[in-house]
Design a protein around this motif. Structure first.
Motif, PDB file in Angstrom:
ATOM      1  N   SER A  59       0.820  -1.225  -0.165  1.00  0.00           N
ATOM      2  CA  SER A  59       0.047   0.134   0.078  1.00  0.00           C
ATOM      3  C   SER A  59       0.818   0.981   0.013  1.00  0.00           C
ATOM      4  CB  SER A  59      -0.945  -0.108   1.433  1.00  0.00           C
ATOM      5  OG  SER A  59      -0.091  -0.085   2.308  1.00  0.00           O
ATOM      6  N   HIS A  60       2.093   1.190  -0.205  1.00  0.00           N
ATOM      7  CA  HIS A  60       2.844   2.277  -0.110  1.00  0.00           C
ATOM      8  C   HIS A  60       2.755   3.095  -1.399  1.00  0.00           C
ATOM      9  CE1 HIS A  60       4.954   0.937   3.406  1.00  0.00           C
ATOM     10  NE2 HIS A  60       5.437   2.051   3.796  1.00  0.00           N
ATOM     11  N   LEU A  61       2.510   4.401  -0.934  1.00  0.00           N
ATOM     12  CA  LEU A  61       2.865   5.395  -2.345  1.00  0.00           C
ATOM     13  C   LEU A  61       4.488   5.793  -2.512  1.00  0.00           C
ATOM     14  CD1 LEU A  61       1.505   7.551  -4.497  1.00  0.00           C
ATOM     15  CD2 LEU A  61       1.840   9.044  -2.466  1.00  0.00           C
ATOM     16  N   PHE A  62       4.623   5.669  -3.768  1.00  0.00           N
ATOM     17  CA  PHE A  62       6.028   6.166  -4.182  1.00  0.00           C
ATOM     18  C   PHE A  62       6.161   7.465  -4.816  1.00  0.00           C
ATOM     19  CE2 PHE A  62      10.017   4.761  -6.565  1.00  0.00           C
ATOM     20  CZ  PHE A  62      10.823   5.212  -5.844  1.00  0.00           C
ATOM     21  N   TYR A  63       6.600   8.583  -4.335  1.00  0.00           N
ATOM     22  CA  TYR A  63       6.512   9.835  -4.965  1.00  0.00           C
ATOM     23  C   TYR A  63       7.770  10.520  -5.116  1.00  0.00           C
ATOM     24  CZ  TYR A  63       6.879  11.894  -0.281  1.00  0.00           C
ATOM     25  OH  TYR A  63       7.257  11.969   0.989  1.00  0.00           O
ATOM     26  N   GLN A  64       7.844  11.579  -5.905  1.00  0.00           N
ATOM     27  CA  GLN A  64       9.151  12.317  -6.072  1.00  0.00           C
ATOM     28  C   GLN A  64       8.645  13.721  -5.920  1.00  0.00           C
ATOM     29  OE1 GLN A  64      10.471  11.393  -9.873  1.00  0.00           O
ATOM     30  NE2 GLN A  64       9.312  12.688 -11.168  1.00  0.00           N
ATOM     31  N   ILE A  65       9.761  14.714  -5.596  1.00  0.00           N
ATOM     32  CA  ILE A  65       9.508  16.044  -5.498  1.00  0.00           C
ATOM     33  C   ILE A  65      10.571  16.850  -6.649  1.00  0.00           C
ATOM     34  CG2 ILE A  65       9.783  18.229  -4.053  1.00  0.00           C
ATOM     35  CD1 ILE A  65       9.328  16.144  -1.642  1.00  0.00           C
ATOM     36  N   LYS A  66       9.913  17.448  -7.400  1.00  0.00           N
ATOM     37  CA  LYS A  66      10.707  17.958  -8.629  1.00  0.00           C
ATOM     38  C   LYS A  66      11.241  18.999  -7.980  1.00  0.00           C
ATOM     39  CE  LYS A  66      10.595  19.840 -13.339  1.00  0.00           C
ATOM     40  NZ  LYS A  66      12.037  19.092 -13.404  1.00  0.00           N
ATOM     41  N   ILE A  67      12.522  19.497  -7.954  1.00  0.00           N
ATOM     42  CA  ILE A  67      13.230  20.461  -7.128  1.00  0.00           C
ATOM     43  C   ILE A  67      13.007  21.620  -8.062  1.00  0.00           C
ATOM     44  CG2 ILE A  67      15.473  21.337  -6.200  1.00  0.00           C
ATOM     45  CD1 ILE A  67      16.188  18.281  -5.597  1.00  0.00           C
ATOM     46  N   GLU A  68      12.618  22.774  -7.226  1.00  0.00           N
ATOM     47  CA  GLU A  68      12.659  24.065  -7.985  1.00  0.00           C
ATOM     48  C   GLU A  68      13.773  24.899  -7.392  1.00  0.00           C
ATOM     49  OE1 GLU A  68       7.944  25.057  -9.344  1.00  0.00           O
ATOM     50  OE2 GLU A  68       8.893  25.365  -7.100  1.00  0.00           O
ATOM     51  N   THR A  69      13.928  25.094  -6.410  1.00  0.00           N
ATOM     52  CA  THR A  69      15.130  26.013  -5.619  1.00  0.00           C
ATOM     53  C   THR A  69      15.542  25.324  -4.357  1.00  0.00           C
ATOM     54  OG1 THR A  69      13.579  27.299  -4.087  1.00  0.00           O
ATOM     55  CG2 THR A  69      14.066  28.166  -6.285  1.00  0.00           C
ATOM     56  N   ILE A  70      17.041  25.499  -4.174  1.00  0.00           N
ATOM     57  CA  ILE A  70      17.492  24.950  -3.063  1.00  0.00           C
ATOM     58  C   ILE A  70      18.336  26.229  -2.283  1.00  0.00           C
ATOM     59  CG2 ILE A  70      19.460  23.369  -2.316  1.00  0.00           C
ATOM     60  CD1 ILE A  70      18.906  21.592  -4.668  1.00  0.00           C
ATOM     61  N   SER A  71      18.119  26.342  -0.998  1.00  0.00           N
ATOM     62  CA  SER A  71      18.789  27.281  -0.282  1.00  0.00           C
ATOM     63  C   SER A  71      19.397  26.839   1.051  1.00  0.00           C
ATOM     64  CB  SER A  71      18.273  28.659  -0.220  1.00  0.00           C
ATOM     65  OG  SER A  71      16.985  28.283   0.624  1.00  0.00           O
ATOM     66  N   GLY A  72      20.283  27.384   1.460  1.00  0.00           N
ATOM     67  CA  GLY A  72      20.780  26.790   3.063  1.00  0.00           C
ATOM     68  C   GLY A  72      21.473  27.866   3.864  1.00  0.00           C
ATOM     69  N   ARG A  73      21.297  27.902   5.209  1.00  0.00           N
ATOM     70  CA  ARG A  73      21.934  28.859   5.986  1.00  0.00           C
ATOM     71  C   ARG A  73      22.602  28.183   6.814  1.00  0.00           C
ATOM     72  NH1 ARG A  73      17.928  33.329   8.069  1.00  0.00           N
ATOM     73  NH2 ARG A  73      19.568  34.738   7.354  1.00  0.00           N
ATOM     74  N   GLN A  74      24.043  28.614   7.219  1.00  0.00           N
ATOM     75  CA  GLN A  74      24.645  27.992   8.212  1.00  0.00           C
ATOM     76  C   GLN A  74      25.028  29.095   9.507  1.00  0.00           C
ATOM     77  OE1 GLN A  74      28.733  26.902   6.790  1.00  0.00           O
ATOM     78  NE2 GLN A  74      29.214  25.851   8.804  1.00  0.00           N
ATOM     79  N   ALA A  75      24.750  28.746  10.727  1.00  0.00           N
ATOM     80  CA  ALA A  75      25.237  29.416  11.907  1.00  0.00           C
ATOM     81  C   ALA A  75      26.661  28.921  12.479  1.00  0.00           C
ATOM     82  CB  ALA A  75      24.205  29.416  12.880  1.00  0.00           C
ATOM     83  N   PHE A  76      27.373  29.834  12.815  1.00  0.00           N
ATOM     84  CA  PHE A  76      28.736  29.137  13.377  1.00  0.00           C
ATOM     85  C   PHE A  76      29.069  30.454  14.150  1.00  0.00           C
ATOM     86  CE2 PHE A  76      29.073  31.777   9.657  1.00  0.00           C
ATOM     87  CZ  PHE A  76      30.215  32.575   9.712  1.00  0.00           C
ATOM     88  N   ARG A  77      30.028  30.075  15.136  1.00  0.00           N
ATOM     89  CA  ARG A  77      30.523  31.326  16.257  1.00  0.00           C
ATOM     90  C   ARG A  77      31.603  31.971  15.470  1.00  0.00           C
ATOM     91  NH1 ARG A  77      30.453  31.017  21.970  1.00  0.00           N
ATOM     92  NH2 ARG A  77      30.219  28.710  22.103  1.00  0.00           N
TER      93      ARG A  77
END
Lengths: 161, 161
Positions: free
Chosen positions: A143-161
């Motif tokens: 009964s599992h559904l198998f799906y995908q997410i078509k990527i539109e944008t990717i962004s990221g943030r990093q915190a550091f000292r």
């Protein structure tokens, strides 16, 4: 605490190494977020799910957001956000390689499913959200559904000292 | 893998013990999710944030979802979802206790802020998302926005073998 934008290669490194993310979807301008087990495949995020609220909502509004982070260190944190579009990967009959080509349904989809399957199976643990029985095969995913997410944008943030 | 609904007390136990959650908000029917550091206070979730996309979106559409999980064990996972409404906690002048009562602005708000502050400070780490400098006080919180999420519903699911 200093915060900086992550480069795309840095975001992709995190997406490749992570298996757990949080998926947010929307209905009637209200959000819903759940943990998912996923695999990153360049232009797509692949995942499994049992039927339920999340799948219902994504079918109604395919705009989703996958948030993946690394906050386990005391040295700071990283968080990557993927905006994308939900797409069902319909179940297709197993290919009968002796059948005429015209009967070999959706070979492209099948290839994608096989690829995603191998990525997800590589690190599968029984307890991960939406995960399958380790003994399951594509044919017995039930009964599992198998799906995908078509990527539109990717962004990221990093915190550091 | 078996999945069951968690009871409300079980959900609250997880919310009380957790500090890290993922907050999802919505604009134009698209979701955005980020990690946050929060404190649970019965009817409200309290948190801090620097100004930015998340705050902008929540001010435009106050419906938010906080997702909190415990997936660190190989014995299964728990995930709790809080649906709620974003509310700014405006900065008020520090109370001057020698001033006439009529000049003591927004004492209720101030009480809530003090309460939330104490909850958040109790376990604050410099590196947590949105966190403040450990030496900061309410008066020196600077550009941080202090907000609450009025809780509407709480639900949770547990997966176990």
């Amino acid at each position: 605490m200093n915060i900086r934008e992550m480069t795309r290669p840095e975001c992709i490194t995190l997406l490749r190494s992570a298996r757990l993310g949080r998926l947010a979807c929307v209905r009637d301008n209200r959000p819903y977020a759940v943990p998912i087990h996923f695999a990153f495949g360049d232009d797509f995020i692949f995942s499994f799910s049992l039927p339920g609220k999340k799948v219902e909502w994504m079918r109604g509004n395919p705009h989703v957001c996958l948030q993946v982070d690394d906050v386990g260190s005391v040295h700071g944190w990283k968080s990557v956000v993927v905006d994308g579009v939900f797409e069902d990967l319909p179940k297709v009959p197993a290919l009968d390689r002796t059948a005429p080509a015209i009967d070999q349904l959706a070979p492209v989809l099948d290839h994608e499913r096989e690829f995603a399957w191998s990525l997800l199976q590589k690190h599968a643990n029984w307890w991960e959200p939406g995960s399958l029985n380790l003994g399951a095969t594509l044919a017995t995913a039930g009964s599992h559904l198998f799906y995908q997410i078509k990527i539109e944008t990717i962004s990221g943030r990093q915190a550091f000292r």
